[in-house]
Scaffold this active site. Structure first.
Site, PDB file in Angstrom:
ATOM      1  NE  ARG A 154      37.926  43.844  35.617  1.00 29.94           N
ATOM      2  CZ  ARG A 154      38.727  44.874  35.350  1.00 29.94           C
ATOM      3  NH1 ARG A 154      39.614  44.789  34.400  1.00 29.94           N
ATOM      4  NH2 ARG A 154      38.602  45.976  36.030  1.00 29.94           N
ATOM      5  NE  ARG A 214      42.519  45.277  29.112  1.00 28.68           N
ATOM      6  CZ  ARG A 214      42.918  46.145  30.025  1.00 28.68           C
ATOM      7  NH1 ARG A 214      43.426  47.296  29.661  1.00 28.68           N
ATOM      8  NH2 ARG A 214      42.829  45.861  31.308  1.00 28.68           N
ATOM      9  NE  ARG A 235      38.134  47.682  24.418  1.00 24.93           N
ATOM     10  CZ  ARG A 235      38.658  48.819  23.957  1.00 24.93           C
ATOM     11  NH1 ARG A 235      38.543  49.114  22.681  1.00 24.93           N
ATOM     12  NH2 ARG A 235      39.269  49.646  24.773  1.00 24.93           N
ATOM     13  CG  ASP A 261      33.597  48.725  34.463  1.00 21.64           C
ATOM     14  OD1 ASP A 261      34.630  48.078  34.209  1.00 21.64           O
ATOM     15  OD2 ASP A 261      33.550  49.599  35.354  1.00 21.64           O
ATOM     16  CE1 TYR A 276      38.261  53.526  39.733  1.00 18.35           C
ATOM     17  CE2 TYR A 276      36.866  52.022  40.968  1.00 18.35           C
ATOM     18  CZ  TYR A 276      38.039  52.286  40.291  1.00 18.35           C
ATOM     19  OH  TYR A 276      38.996  51.311  40.169  1.00 18.35           O
TER      20      TYR A 276
HETATM   21  O1  CP3 Z   1      35.008  39.642  35.055  1.00 20.73           O
HETATM   22  C1  CP3 Z   1      34.632  39.824  33.874  1.00 20.73           C
HETATM   23  O2  CP3 Z   1      35.174  39.305  32.905  1.00 20.73           O
HETATM   24  C2  CP3 Z   1      33.393  40.681  33.661  1.00 20.73           C
HETATM   25  C3  CP3 Z   1      33.629  42.040  33.259  1.00 20.73           C
HETATM   26  C4  CP3 Z   1      34.190  43.063  34.242  1.00 20.73           C
HETATM   27  C5  CP3 Z   1      34.924  44.190  33.793  1.00 20.73           C
HETATM   28  N1  CP3 Z   1      35.143  44.997  34.863  1.00 20.73           N
HETATM   29  C6  CP3 Z   1      35.317  44.435  32.401  1.00 20.73           C
HETATM   30  C7  CP3 Z   1      36.364  45.417  32.093  1.00 20.73           C
HETATM   31  C8  CP3 Z   1      34.037  43.182  35.627  1.00 20.73           C
HETATM   32  C9  CP3 Z   1      33.381  42.227  36.615  1.00 20.73           C
HETATM   33  C10 CP3 Z   1      34.645  44.420  35.995  1.00 20.73           C
HETATM   34  C11 CP3 Z   1      34.643  44.924  37.382  1.00 20.73           C
HETATM   35  C12 CP3 Z   1      35.409  46.140  37.702  1.00 20.73           C
HETATM   36  N2  CP3 Z   1      35.584  47.257  36.933  1.00 20.73           N
HETATM   37  C13 CP3 Z   1      36.027  46.377  38.953  1.00 20.73           C
HETATM   38  C14 CP3 Z   1      35.989  45.442  40.143  1.00 20.73           C
HETATM   39  C15 CP3 Z   1      36.910  44.299  39.991  1.00 20.73           C
HETATM   40  C16 CP3 Z   1      38.367  44.633  39.957  1.00 20.73           C
HETATM   41  O3  CP3 Z   1      39.002  44.295  38.966  1.00 20.73           O
HETATM   42  O4  CP3 Z   1      38.866  45.217  40.934  1.00 20.73           O
HETATM   43  C17 CP3 Z   1      36.635  47.637  38.892  1.00 20.73           C
HETATM   44  C18 CP3 Z   1      37.424  48.302  40.002  1.00 20.73           C
HETATM   45  C19 CP3 Z   1      36.333  48.192  37.615  1.00 20.73           C
HETATM   46  C20 CP3 Z   1      36.717  49.538  37.115  1.00 20.73           C
HETATM   47  C21 CP3 Z   1      37.556  49.445  35.902  1.00 20.73           C
HETATM   48  N3  CP3 Z   1      37.100  49.067  34.648  1.00 20.73           N
HETATM   49  C22 CP3 Z   1      38.927  49.746  35.794  1.00 20.73           C
HETATM   50  C23 CP3 Z   1      39.813  50.211  36.940  1.00 20.73           C
HETATM   51  C24 CP3 Z   1      39.282  49.561  34.458  1.00 20.73           C
HETATM   52  C25 CP3 Z   1      40.592  49.892  33.822  1.00 20.73           C
HETATM   53  C26 CP3 Z   1      41.662  48.974  34.187  1.00 20.73           C
HETATM   54  C27 CP3 Z   1      41.656  47.814  33.248  1.00 20.73           C
HETATM   55  O5  CP3 Z   1      41.708  46.691  33.731  1.00 20.73           O
HETATM   56  O6  CP3 Z   1      41.643  48.090  32.059  1.00 20.73           O
HETATM   57  C28 CP3 Z   1      38.146  49.082  33.761  1.00 20.73           C
HETATM   58  C29 CP3 Z   1      38.054  48.704  32.341  1.00 20.73           C
HETATM   59  C30 CP3 Z   1      37.587  47.306  32.024  1.00 20.73           C
HETATM   60  N4  CP3 Z   1      36.566  46.662  32.664  1.00 20.73           N
HETATM   61  C31 CP3 Z   1      38.080  46.460  30.989  1.00 20.73           C
HETATM   62  C32 CP3 Z   1      37.321  45.279  31.028  1.00 20.73           C
HETATM   63  C33 CP3 Z   1      37.416  44.094  30.107  1.00 20.73           C
HETATM   64  C34 CP3 Z   1      39.180  46.809  29.998  1.00 20.73           C
HETATM   65  C35 CP3 Z   1      38.537  47.617  28.910  1.00 20.73           C
HETATM   66  C36 CP3 Z   1      39.188  47.486  27.563  1.00 20.73           C
HETATM   67  O7  CP3 Z   1      38.829  46.559  26.810  1.00 20.73           O
HETATM   68  O8  CP3 Z   1      39.981  48.374  27.265  1.00 20.73           O
END
Ligand code: CP3
Length: 340
Positions: free
Chosen positions: A23, A27, A36, A72, A147
């Site tokens: 990640r 943010r 964003r 994602d 999910y």
């Molecule tokens: O690693 C990176 O920087 C690459 C981008 C990336 C995102 N999500 C961007 C994201 C990667 C590799 C993921 C994987 C992901 N997404 C997982 C597996 C890894 C982990 O963290 O467990 C999972 C379970 C998700 C599902 C997901 N996407 C959730 C549960 C959420 C909401 C929680 C949160 O952290 O906000 C997201 C949203 C998300 N995915 C954001 C980002 C940058 C936040 C979105 C925003 O800008 O509001």
């Protein structure tokens, strides 16, 4: 050309330990928030120029040794036929609950249904120009199924487990379809230019170890085997500590570890022939600079100079971490692991 990360994935010796953060685009970076502000998260994922821009931000800001595609794990699930929203956690309006729901899911045509993912990869390979390698990724079948069946995040995972236990034929059909989708999706990423693949099994540690072997492992194994050996595969399973030998059976070049295991003990148990990635507690990045340095040193000491270690957090970086602490962490990894 920085090949430290790819070399470490293959267990080769490196001049210093490669590091990136799960990640790492997100943010906690004001530069990300600025992009964003103009669009939703999904729009950002679907606009290749912007997705490429935020992918590169942490390379410039943190000095990490690998880039990870901005997208994602749920991106390819939407074109399977499930309406996706982020609020900010993911929500599916029409979760999968029956055999008819599974039958209605389609396997996307990658170039037609997720062209933006593949275009982002192509832009990134041009713009990175060998500076650091590009990691593509997908969710593991079980985490995606969580999910798709729960319809959102969950605390008890009752819906997916009910399906596993009470409707095993529906569960198996769903997992098979997800695995087929993932094989096509990840192969398309490799063809577009991804130089490594990480498979995220965030919820793989939720089932018991025996249920992991029965309900999770066969599907992840099939996905990883189908990817071949062209690019290294990293398999990250959160909560794998009590079942490392099972998780290893899924294959792949690198096992991603969370912070609940001692990295040295995990390596002793896994033995040679597999690299590891991890495993600093993400909340250490709220600590003081000396504390961060001491914790980085502890993880490096646990690895004890064994080849095949990629430094990372044990899970994603948290949105409230001060960026300067992440920069400090990367600098500590490089300085403390430097081979003279
Ligand atoms: O690693 C990176 O920087 C690459 C981008 C990336 C995102 N999500 C961007 C994201 C990667 C590799 C993921 C994987 C992901 N997404 C997982 C597996 C890894 C982990 O963290 O467990 C999972 C379970 C998700 C599902 C997901 N996407 C959730 C549960 C959420 C909401 C929680 C949160 O952290 O906000 C997201 C949203 C998300 N995915 C954001 C980002 C940058 C936040 C979105 C925003 O800008 O509001």
């Amino acid at each position: 050309m920085n090949t430290r990360f790819l070399d470490a994935c293959r267990g080769l010796p490196v001049d210093r330990t490669p590091v990136w953060l799960m990640r790492q685009a997100g943010r906690y970076l004001p530069q990300y928030m600025k992009v964003r502000e103009k669009c939703t998260f999904l729009q950002l994922c679907k606009t290749p120029e912007l997705a490429a821009e935020v992918t590169i931000q942490p390379i410039d800001i943190l000095g990490v040794d690998a880039a990870i595609l901005f997208s994602d794990i749920l991106t390819p699930v939407e074109p399977m036929g499930l309406k996706l929203d982020f609020v900010p956690g993911p929500v599916f309006e029409n979760p999968v609950r029956s055999m008819a729901d599974v039958a209605a899911l389609r396997i996307p045509e990658m170039e037609e249904d997720v062209p933006y993912v593949l275009e982002t990869i192509r832009i990134l390979r041009r713009e990175l120009a060998g500076r650091v390698p590009l990691i593509g990724f997908g969710g593991a079948p079980f985490t995606l199924a969580c999910y798709m069946v729960e319809g959102k995040g969950s605390k008890d995972f009752a819906a997916i487990k009910k399906m596993m236990y009470c409707a095993p034929e529906v569960y198996a059909a769903l997992m098979d379809k997800i695995a087929d989708m993932l094989i096509a999706y990840l192969k398309a990423q490799i063809t577009a230019g991804a130089q490594a693949i990480q498979v995220f099994d965030t919820w793989g540690g939720i089932p018991s170890p025996s249920d992991y072997e029965k309900y999770v492992l066969p599907y992840t194994t099939r996905v990883i085997a189908a990817l071949g050996t062209e690019v290294p595969v990293i398999h990250f399973v959160k909560g794998a500590g009590t079942m490392l030998r099972s998780v290893r059976k899924a294959g792949g070049d690198v096992l991603g570890l969370d912070w609940h295991v001692n990295l040295g003990a995990a390596r002793d148990e896994l033995g040679p022939g597999i690299a590891v990635q991890g495993n600093l507690d993400p909340t250490v990045l709220f600590g003081t600079k000396p504390l961060i340095e001491a914790e980085v040193k502890r993880v490096l000491d646990e690895n004890a100079g064994r080849p095949g270690h990629i430094f990372n957090l044990g899970h994603g970086i948290l949105p409230t971490v001060p960026p300067e602490n992440a920069i400090h962490m990367v600098e500590c990894v490089h300085r403390l692991s430097q081979q003279s």
